[in-house]
Every structure is written in C-alpha cells, then in structure tokens.
Design an enzyme around this catalytic site. Structure first.
Site, PDB file in Angstrom:
ATOM      1  N   HIS A  13     -72.266 -41.885 -29.997  1.00 18.68           N
ATOM      2  CA  HIS A  13     -73.495 -42.639 -29.753  1.00 18.68           C
ATOM      3  C   HIS A  13     -74.478 -41.787 -28.970  1.00 18.68           C
ATOM      4  O   HIS A  13     -74.149 -40.676 -28.551  1.00 18.68           O
ATOM      5  CB  HIS A  13     -73.207 -43.971 -29.070  1.00 18.68           C
ATOM      6  CG  HIS A  13     -72.676 -43.881 -27.673  1.00 18.68           C
ATOM      7  ND1 HIS A  13     -71.411 -43.391 -27.380  1.00 18.68           N
ATOM      8  CD2 HIS A  13     -73.225 -44.207 -26.465  1.00 18.68           C
ATOM      9  CE1 HIS A  13     -71.207 -43.453 -26.073  1.00 18.68           C
ATOM     10  NE2 HIS A  13     -72.298 -43.916 -25.498  1.00 18.68           N
ATOM     11  N   HIS A  71     -76.185 -41.931 -25.988  1.00 20.45           N
ATOM     12  CA  HIS A  71     -76.409 -41.833 -24.551  1.00 20.45           C
ATOM     13  C   HIS A  71     -76.312 -40.386 -24.067  1.00 20.45           C
ATOM     14  O   HIS A  71     -75.492 -39.600 -24.567  1.00 20.45           O
ATOM     15  CB  HIS A  71     -75.436 -42.735 -23.799  1.00 20.45           C
ATOM     16  CG  HIS A  71     -75.778 -44.191 -23.916  1.00 20.45           C
ATOM     17  ND1 HIS A  71     -74.883 -45.202 -23.656  1.00 20.45           N
ATOM     18  CD2 HIS A  71     -76.941 -44.810 -24.267  1.00 20.45           C
ATOM     19  CE1 HIS A  71     -75.464 -46.374 -23.844  1.00 20.45           C
ATOM     20  NE2 HIS A  71     -76.706 -46.159 -24.221  1.00 20.45           N
ATOM     21  N   ASP A  73     -75.106 -38.831 -21.558  1.00 22.53           N
ATOM     22  CA  ASP A  73     -73.848 -38.252 -21.077  1.00 22.53           C
ATOM     23  C   ASP A  73     -72.862 -37.987 -22.208  1.00 22.53           C
ATOM     24  O   ASP A  73     -71.751 -37.521 -21.968  1.00 22.53           O
ATOM     25  CB  ASP A  73     -73.205 -39.140 -19.995  1.00 22.53           C
ATOM     26  CG  ASP A  73     -72.834 -40.518 -20.497  1.00 22.53           C
ATOM     27  OD1 ASP A  73     -73.595 -41.104 -21.293  1.00 22.53           O
ATOM     28  OD2 ASP A  73     -71.775 -41.040 -20.083  1.00 22.53           O
ATOM     29  N   HIS A  74     -73.301 -38.256 -23.445  1.00 24.94           N
ATOM     30  CA  HIS A  74     -72.481 -37.963 -24.621  1.00 24.94           C
ATOM     31  C   HIS A  74     -73.116 -36.920 -25.543  1.00 24.94           C
ATOM     32  O   HIS A  74     -72.416 -36.332 -26.369  1.00 24.94           O
ATOM     33  CB  HIS A  74     -72.202 -39.248 -25.410  1.00 24.94           C
ATOM     34  CG  HIS A  74     -71.370 -40.235 -24.649  1.00 24.94           C
ATOM     35  ND1 HIS A  74     -70.047 -40.474 -24.945  1.00 24.94           N
ATOM     36  CD2 HIS A  74     -71.657 -41.011 -23.574  1.00 24.94           C
ATOM     37  CE1 HIS A  74     -69.562 -41.376 -24.090  1.00 24.94           C
ATOM     38  NE2 HIS A  74     -70.532 -41.698 -23.253  1.00 24.94           N
ATOM     39  N   HIS A 122     -71.828 -51.624 -27.710  1.00 29.06           N
ATOM     40  CA  HIS A 122     -72.309 -50.839 -26.574  1.00 29.06           C
ATOM     41  C   HIS A 122     -73.705 -50.299 -26.890  1.00 29.06           C
ATOM     42  O   HIS A 122     -74.622 -50.411 -26.076  1.00 29.06           O
ATOM     43  CB  HIS A 122     -71.327 -49.709 -26.298  1.00 29.06           C
ATOM     44  CG  HIS A 122     -71.707 -48.812 -25.163  1.00 29.06           C
ATOM     45  ND1 HIS A 122     -71.765 -49.271 -23.856  1.00 29.06           N
ATOM     46  CD2 HIS A 122     -72.034 -47.496 -25.118  1.00 29.06           C
ATOM     47  CE1 HIS A 122     -72.123 -48.261 -23.067  1.00 29.06           C
ATOM     48  NE2 HIS A 122     -72.286 -47.188 -23.811  1.00 29.06           N
ATOM     49  N   ASP A 178     -67.578 -45.190 -26.064  1.00 26.51           N
ATOM     50  CA  ASP A 178     -67.675 -46.200 -25.000  1.00 26.51           C
ATOM     51  C   ASP A 178     -67.487 -47.615 -25.525  1.00 26.51           C
ATOM     52  O   ASP A 178     -67.924 -48.577 -24.902  1.00 26.51           O
ATOM     53  CB  ASP A 178     -69.037 -46.097 -24.308  1.00 26.51           C
ATOM     54  CG  ASP A 178     -69.152 -44.894 -23.389  1.00 26.51           C
ATOM     55  OD1 ASP A 178     -68.168 -44.150 -23.252  1.00 26.51           O
ATOM     56  OD2 ASP A 178     -70.246 -44.691 -22.825  1.00 26.51           O
ATOM     57  N   HIS A 227     -64.383 -42.221 -20.721  1.00 27.67           N
ATOM     58  CA  HIS A 227     -64.596 -42.351 -19.281  1.00 27.67           C
ATOM     59  C   HIS A 227     -63.277 -42.672 -18.586  1.00 27.67           C
ATOM     60  O   HIS A 227     -62.439 -43.395 -19.133  1.00 27.67           O
ATOM     61  CB  HIS A 227     -65.605 -43.460 -18.951  1.00 27.67           C
ATOM     62  CG  HIS A 227     -67.015 -43.105 -19.281  1.00 27.67           C
ATOM     63  ND1 HIS A 227     -67.829 -42.373 -18.445  1.00 27.67           N
ATOM     64  CD2 HIS A 227     -67.768 -43.387 -20.376  1.00 27.67           C
ATOM     65  CE1 HIS A 227     -69.019 -42.226 -18.997  1.00 27.67           C
ATOM     66  NE2 HIS A 227     -69.003 -42.829 -20.172  1.00 27.67           N
TER      67      HIS A 227
END
Length: 258
Positions: A52, A54, A56-57, A108, A130, A168
């Site tokens: 996805h 985001h 941090d990905h 998410h 996530d 995570h």
C-alpha cells in the site's frame, strides 16, 4: 530460502526473502537497511513488493530501484512511485522461483493488497502489510468495516500453517488489547507470555501463523460469542450476530485503548 525481518524506523519490518544470491523485499519504507543487508549478504535485489501507499512502506522504493534495477510490484489502485507493475486480485508475481498470488485486502487503505505464496520451503507464506497484525488489524484510514471484515475473512481462509509476515512490531500492544476483549482465552495468555519473552531479548515476534491468529486475534474472532459480547459491552448498540458491527466496535475500542 531465508526470511529476514529488517528493522526500520521505530517498529517497521521490511521483509527480505533471499536464496543466498538473489533477494526480494516487501514494503521498503527506508532504503538504508535494505542496501546494508544486500551488501552484508552479497545479494542482488530482484524485486520489490509493495502492499500500500503509506510513506513508511514506499519511502525507499525509488532509491532501491535506482541502485539495483529491481522490478517493483504494487497495488493497481494506489499512489506508488512509478515505474511499477500494477496488480489486482488474482494477478501472479513469479520471483526467486516462487509464485506470489495477489489478494485485494482493502480496509486500512482503499487499494491495499497482500501477497500469498502457496509453498515456500514446506509451508505457505503471506505478506499482509498493515491489514493483519499478530493479535490485531490495521486502522481503517480509507476503507470501511465491511471491507476490512471481508479482507480479514479472505486471509483467515488461507491454510492454517501459513506464515503471517506483518510489517509492524505491534504484537505486545495488540495482545494487551486482546486480553481486555478475551481475558479468559488460555491460548492468548500463553502466546502473550511467549511474545513478552521474545521482546525482552529484542527478538521479533513475527512471523506469526494463521492457526495461531485464529485462536488469539479478536479481529479474526468477531463471530465468537465472547468477542461479540465484549464488543457489545463497549458499545451497547452492537448486535452480537452482526460481525461487521462487532469488528467496527472492536476497531474503535482499540483506537481508544491505552
């Protein structure tokens, strides 16, 4: 095959899978840990799998693509750095001699996908981003409770021995909440002790296993009476036989839980 969780930021894992020569990584929010691992292990990066959009990905995708020439794969309906191969439900990625099937798992985010390998060294493997965490699920930033329930149901239907690679290290906080939902769940109490011991040694709690999650994860147990009753205790308007309402109440309760 070697499966490694590369720590990034405060609690992310960038999953690396390699055969001693070539590697793939999943959701590289930061390029530095990946480049260091490639150097240390003398590996060539073949592919980057993204679940996805985001930051941090995906934050390390451009740098890794530029440095290694690796192919990038990601969701068809999300903002992922180009160029990449865009995937949707049923699409297949062949890399490192493995077959990864794409599963659409919105909730998410609106276009979140997961990657499922039916056989890797004797057992299935799931990179779920996530959507599913050990003991929990992702926040509903863009999707609906109905979408998240359908996504979790799809993942829960995978074989019991599927290794669950979440992105995570949220396990201890998730299990604290899960114990509030099901304080009498013996499997949950035992697993919590195991995970606390691992974290005390600074070891990852992941990957988990689907059979275990079925027994300890309240978001996969919304149709169990004890979980539904707990959700109703949080929100009296929840009907115990309405799995979507139970999940929505649990997610809101978790958002507020300390």
């Amino acid at each position: 095959m070697n499966l490694l969780p590369l720590p990034a930021f405060t609690d992310n894992y960038i999953w690396m899978l390699h055969n001693g020569h070539q590697a793939l990584v999943v959701d590289p929010g930061d390029s530095a840990p990946v480049l260091q691992a490639l150097k240390d292990l003398n590996l060539t990066l073949q592919a980057i799998l993204v679940t996805h959009h985001h930051a941090d990905h995906v934050g390390g995708v451009d740098a890794l693509r530029d440095a290694t020439g690796a192919m990038v794969y990601g969701p068809a309906r999300e903002r992922i750095p180009e160029p990449l191969v865009r995937l949707t439900q049923g699409d297949v990625v062949q890399v490192l001699g493995l077959r990864f099937e794409t599963i659409d798992v919105p909730g998410h985010t609106a276009g979140h996908i997961a990657y499922y390998c039916p056989e890797m060294d004797g057992a299935p493997l799931l990179f779920c981003g996530d959507t599913l965490f050990s003991g929990g699920c992702g926040r509903l930033f863009e999707g609906t409770p109905t979408q998240m329930l359908d996504s979790l149901d799809q993942l829960a239907a995978l074989p019991a021995n599927t290794r669950v690679c979440c992105t995570h290290e949220y396990t201890l906080s998730n299990l604290k909440f899960a114990r509030a939902v099901e304080p009498g769940n013996a499997a949950l109490l035992h697993y919590s002790s195991q995970c606390e011991a691992l974290r005390a040694q600074n070891l990852p709690t992941l990957p988990s296993q689907m059979a275990l999650e079925q027994h300890i994860n309240p978001f996969l147990r919304v149709r169990h009476t004890a979980v539904a009753q707990a959700a109703q205790g949080y929100d009296a308007q929840v009907h115990q036989d309405d799995a979507v309402a139970v999940l929505a109440a649990l997610r809101q309760w978790k958002n507020e839980f300390r």
